[in-house]
Design a protein around this motif. Sequence first.
Motif, PDB file in Angstrom:
ATOM      1  N   GLY A 120       0.827  -0.980   0.397  1.00 37.58           N
ATOM      2  CA  GLY A 120       0.455  -0.064   0.256  1.00 37.58           C
ATOM      3  C   GLY A 120       0.742   1.392   0.503  1.00 37.58           C
ATOM      4  N   THR A 121      -0.239   2.428  -0.063  1.00 37.64           N
ATOM      5  CA  THR A 121       0.976   3.721  -0.233  1.00 37.64           C
ATOM      6  C   THR A 121       1.728   3.928   1.673  1.00 37.64           C
ATOM      7  OG1 THR A 121      -1.476   5.265  -0.219  1.00 37.64           O
ATOM      8  CG2 THR A 121      -0.336   4.818  -1.982  1.00 37.64           C
ATOM      9  N   ALA A 122       0.873   3.587   2.515  1.00 40.74           N
ATOM     10  CA  ALA A 122       1.088   4.389   3.443  1.00 40.74           C
ATOM     11  C   ALA A 122       2.708   3.121   4.465  1.00 40.74           C
ATOM     12  CB  ALA A 122       0.242   3.339   4.801  1.00 40.74           C
ATOM     13  N   ILE A 123       2.566   2.135   3.880  1.00 39.29           N
ATOM     14  CA  ILE A 123       3.587   1.381   3.497  1.00 39.29           C
ATOM     15  C   ILE A 123       5.057   1.695   2.916  1.00 39.29           C
ATOM     16  CG2 ILE A 123       5.191  -1.166   3.498  1.00 39.29           C
ATOM     17  CD1 ILE A 123       2.360  -1.762   4.843  1.00 39.29           C
ATOM     18  N   LEU A 124       4.693   1.696   1.859  1.00 37.95           N
ATOM     19  CA  LEU A 124       5.944   2.293   0.267  1.00 37.95           C
ATOM     20  C   LEU A 124       6.433   3.261   0.791  1.00 37.95           C
ATOM     21  CD1 LEU A 124       7.785   1.276  -1.637  1.00 37.95           C
ATOM     22  CD2 LEU A 124       5.716   2.293  -3.577  1.00 37.95           C
ATOM     23  N   GLY A 125       5.393   4.758   0.906  1.00 32.99           N
ATOM     24  CA  GLY A 125       5.307   5.776   1.372  1.00 32.99           C
ATOM     25  C   GLY A 125       6.533   6.191   2.868  1.00 32.99           C
ATOM     26  N   THR A 126       6.453   4.782   4.036  1.00 31.68           N
ATOM     27  CA  THR A 126       7.054   5.001   5.342  1.00 31.68           C
ATOM     28  C   THR A 126       8.739   4.697   4.268  1.00 31.68           C
ATOM     29  OG1 THR A 126       5.463   4.898   6.247  1.00 31.68           O
ATOM     30  CG2 THR A 126       6.928   4.220   6.942  1.00 31.68           C
ATOM     31  N   ALA A 127       8.637   3.101   4.037  1.00 37.42           N
ATOM     32  CA  ALA A 127      10.091   2.903   3.720  1.00 37.42           C
ATOM     33  C   ALA A 127      11.026   4.147   2.544  1.00 37.42           C
ATOM     34  CB  ALA A 127       9.891   1.340   2.207  1.00 37.42           C
ATOM     35  N   VAL A 128      10.482   4.563   1.517  1.00 35.93           N
ATOM     36  CA  VAL A 128      10.841   5.758   1.037  1.00 35.93           C
ATOM     37  C   VAL A 128      11.086   7.066   1.469  1.00 35.93           C
ATOM     38  CG1 VAL A 128      10.656   7.410  -0.916  1.00 35.93           C
ATOM     39  CG2 VAL A 128       9.677   5.824  -1.202  1.00 35.93           C
TER      40      VAL A 128
ATOM     41  N   ILE B 125       3.166  10.742   5.920  1.00 32.19           N
ATOM     42  CA  ILE B 125       2.186  11.519   5.625  1.00 32.19           C
ATOM     43  C   ILE B 125       1.341  11.673   4.511  1.00 32.19           C
ATOM     44  CG2 ILE B 125       1.136  13.553   5.923  1.00 32.19           C
ATOM     45  CD1 ILE B 125       3.282  14.389   8.289  1.00 32.19           C
ATOM     46  N   ALA B 126       1.421  11.657   3.400  1.00 34.22           N
ATOM     47  CA  ALA B 126       1.021  11.763   2.031  1.00 34.22           C
ATOM     48  C   ALA B 126       0.098   9.699   2.022  1.00 34.22           C
ATOM     49  CB  ALA B 126       1.837  11.900   1.188  1.00 34.22           C
ATOM     50  N   GLY B 127       1.590   9.226   2.071  1.00 31.91           N
ATOM     51  CA  GLY B 127       0.503   7.982   1.757  1.00 31.91           C
ATOM     52  C   GLY B 127      -0.487   7.344   2.900  1.00 31.91           C
ATOM     53  N   TYR B 128      -0.400   7.832   4.250  1.00 31.20           N
ATOM     54  CA  TYR B 128      -0.985   7.133   5.120  1.00 31.20           C
ATOM     55  C   TYR B 128      -2.187   8.180   4.742  1.00 31.20           C
ATOM     56  CZ  TYR B 128       1.424   4.350   8.007  1.00 31.20           C
ATOM     57  OH  TYR B 128       2.354   3.410   8.766  1.00 31.20           O
ATOM     58  N   LEU B 129      -2.193   9.297   4.314  1.00 33.25           N
ATOM     59  CA  LEU B 129      -3.458  10.017   4.008  1.00 33.25           C
ATOM     60  C   LEU B 129      -4.155   9.957   2.436  1.00 33.25           C
ATOM     61  CD1 LEU B 129      -2.009  13.973   4.353  1.00 33.25           C
ATOM     62  CD2 LEU B 129      -3.530  12.361   5.562  1.00 33.25           C
ATOM     63  N   LEU B 130      -3.139   9.090   1.481  1.00 34.40           N
ATOM     64  CA  LEU B 130      -3.687   7.950   0.877  1.00 34.40           C
ATOM     65  C   LEU B 130      -5.303   6.600   0.655  1.00 34.40           C
ATOM     66  CD1 LEU B 130      -1.313   8.961  -1.871  1.00 34.40           C
ATOM     67  CD2 LEU B 130      -3.186   9.832  -2.435  1.00 34.40           C
ATOM     68  N   GLU B 131      -4.711   6.426   1.582  1.00 32.42           N
ATOM     69  CA  GLU B 131      -5.047   5.234   2.026  1.00 32.42           C
ATOM     70  C   GLU B 131      -6.581   5.434   2.886  1.00 32.42           C
ATOM     71  OE1 GLU B 131      -2.683   2.259   4.025  1.00 32.42           O
ATOM     72  OE2 GLU B 131      -1.760   1.708   1.963  1.00 32.42           O
ATOM     73  N   LEU B 132      -6.283   6.385   4.270  1.00 32.94           N
ATOM     74  CA  LEU B 132      -7.415   6.579   4.750  1.00 32.94           C
ATOM     75  C   LEU B 132      -8.342   7.917   4.592  1.00 32.94           C
ATOM     76  CD1 LEU B 132      -5.610   7.595   8.305  1.00 32.94           C
ATOM     77  CD2 LEU B 132      -6.570   5.380   7.709  1.00 32.94           C
ATOM     78  N   THR B 133      -7.879   8.589   3.279  1.00 32.70           N
ATOM     79  CA  THR B 133      -9.137   9.271   2.611  1.00 32.70           C
ATOM     80  C   THR B 133      -8.882   9.688   1.140  1.00 32.70           C
ATOM     81  OG1 THR B 133      -9.923  11.683   2.386  1.00 32.70           O
ATOM     82  CG2 THR B 133      -7.633  11.313   2.633  1.00 32.70           C
TER      83      THR B 133
END
Length: 430
Positions: free
Chosen positions: A48-56, A391-399
């Motif tokens: 997901g975007t949250a996991i990959l966003g955190t990795a990056v 933050i962007a990765g989690y926002l994309l998953e949550l909203t």
Amino acid sequence: MSTEQSGGMNDNDRSITGFVMISHAVVHTYELSIPILMVIWLAEFGVGTAILGTAVAVGYGLFGIGALPAGVLVDRFGSRELVLVCLAGMGGSFLLLSIAQGVWSITLALCVWGIAASIYHPAGLSLISTGVEQRGTGFAYHGMAGNFGIAFGPLITAVLLLFFDWRVVTTLLVVPSVIAIAYAITASFDEKAAVRADGGTDTDDPDPDDGSPTSLSGFVADSRALFTFGFTIAILVVMMNGLFYRGTLTFLPDVLSDFLPDVADQLQLFDPDSPMAEEFDPASYLYAGLLMVGMAGQYVGGKLTDRIPTETGLIAIFGSLAVVAVLFVPAAEAGMTSLLLVSAVLGFLLFSLQPMYQATIAEYSPPGDRGLSYGYTYLGTFGIGAAGAAIAGYLLELTTVMGTFVGLAVFPALGAVLAVVLYRYGTRRV
């Protein structure tokens, strides 16, 4: 007559400038190629975007966090050797990416990249300041080369992906670092020429107990003296820029693909069953175009720093960015023309901030601590700012995408407020 008086760069100036230009372009080529590759990783590894966003974000964070220790190492060992380590490390990290088997190995490779890349800015800027007599010209060419990497790195990556698998592309991206290393090995220059031309000397090694930033006690003392109220607010402004910059750009290629029609299919650019048709992603080219418009933003922002108070410029640009962030999705949904327009405005404003905040840092820090002040600047921009990707990765998953852009708009809004505080209550030190 010195070169400063005569207005021309000497051989040493040109050699150093060529070295830092190619190195700076390579750093940002790698930095902005990563979001293009993320589009593929999201699909290939099923994350997901949250996991990959955190990795990056971890890799991007190390890009900034390493700036302070890198600055200390530059003072100890010189710039050329450390830039070589930087280039070799970045090339090696992309070799690691080419054999990545999942999000953990991607994270490891990006950590290597972040640590290596963090060396560059303290080393490159120090080299210009101590070795180039025409410093202003050197810094100008250095910035232009960085912009080239920012704009064309994603473009080169997107074009290569048309013809090759992403693992082959990451391997091919090692070539720029190899070219830069080859140039550095053959280039001949004096790192301290400008210091001696100004009447200084570099014959003595720094005393570890002299209170300079190369000692722990000197670093702490200088940091305490540096962080006045005005400088602290200026660093917070830089952090807001970094959070919005990284949060917006990291997933933008993936976001843009939701709004763009299948141009290749409509125009029949490729055989529908060909590998090129499968790999062609118009969002990558719009993203590269947005970054190219940013080069004009850099130029205009730099010119404005000589004409208006930088605080005023920061207020105007941050306020405009907050509005653009809120309007981005409605404009993108309105049609191709409005999508292109809002993307161009976003790129222009986002990069016009950079010379504005760099000049602001200079105005709120003493000349003797300018290197340390920019170390903290890169820590705020690339280090803390890297959290914007997570933050962007989690926002994309949550909203929704709209909710994500509205959430990210908080950062430029806060930046505008902080710039107002700086304008009213900050005390300049130059």
